[in-house]
Scaffold this motif. Structure first.
Motif, PDB file in Angstrom:
ATOM      1  N   SER A 100       0.822  -1.212   0.000  1.00  0.00           N
ATOM      2  CA  SER A 100       0.000   0.000   0.000  1.00  0.00           C
ATOM      3  C   SER A 100       0.857   1.264   0.000  1.00  0.00           C
ATOM      4  O   SER A 100       0.404   2.326  -0.391  1.00  0.00           O
ATOM      5  N   PRO A 154       0.152   5.389  -4.583  1.00  0.00           N
ATOM      6  CA  PRO A 154      -0.746   6.278  -3.846  1.00  0.00           C
ATOM      7  C   PRO A 154      -2.187   5.831  -4.002  1.00  0.00           C
ATOM      8  O   PRO A 154      -2.578   5.342  -5.059  1.00  0.00           O
ATOM      9  N   PRO A 155      -2.995   5.958  -2.961  1.00  0.00           N
ATOM     10  CA  PRO A 155      -4.398   5.565  -3.072  1.00  0.00           C
ATOM     11  C   PRO A 155      -5.123   6.424  -4.100  1.00  0.00           C
ATOM     12  O   PRO A 155      -4.780   7.592  -4.311  1.00  0.00           O
ATOM     13  N   ARG A 156      -6.095   5.821  -4.743  1.00  0.00           N
ATOM     14  CA  ARG A 156      -6.912   6.555  -5.718  1.00  0.00           C
ATOM     15  C   ARG A 156      -7.855   7.507  -4.995  1.00  0.00           C
ATOM     16  O   ARG A 156      -8.386   7.178  -3.949  1.00  0.00           O
ATOM     17  N   THR A 157      -8.045   8.637  -5.593  1.00  0.00           N
ATOM     18  CA  THR A 157      -9.007   9.574  -5.036  1.00  0.00           C
ATOM     19  C   THR A 157     -10.249   9.578  -5.915  1.00  0.00           C
ATOM     20  O   THR A 157     -10.159   9.497  -7.138  1.00  0.00           O
ATOM     21  N   PRO A 158     -11.412   9.653  -5.285  1.00  0.00           N
ATOM     22  CA  PRO A 158     -12.676   9.612  -6.072  1.00  0.00           C
ATOM     23  C   PRO A 158     -12.862  10.829  -6.940  1.00  0.00           C
ATOM     24  O   PRO A 158     -12.312  11.836  -6.827  1.00  0.00           O
TER      25      PRO A 158
END
Length: 61
Positions: free
Chosen positions: A53, A57-61
């Motif tokens: 993780s 980078p985490p996806r942003t909505p």
């Protein structure tokens, strides 16, 4: 003990120069695809999740 099923990343291109990962209920095993009988790194599932993780980078909505 049976040999786990090893997988290569889909990002590995021709998959000849990468690491392979095998998951079991108790751990995640990592090895060098060029040396499958060589040393292996074993980590807990939570350690692997934390590591992976941190790579993307985490996806942003």
């Amino acid at each position: 003990m049976t040999e786990p099923t090893w997988q290569k990343s889909t990002y590995s291109g021709d998959a000849s120069n990468c690491v392979e990962v095998a998951t079991t209920p108790a751990a995640v095993h990592i090895r060098d695809s060029k040396n499958p009988v060589g040393p292996r790194l074993t980590v807990s599932g939570s350690t692997w999740t934390h590591f992976t993780s941190s790579l993307v980078p985490p996806r942003t909505p």
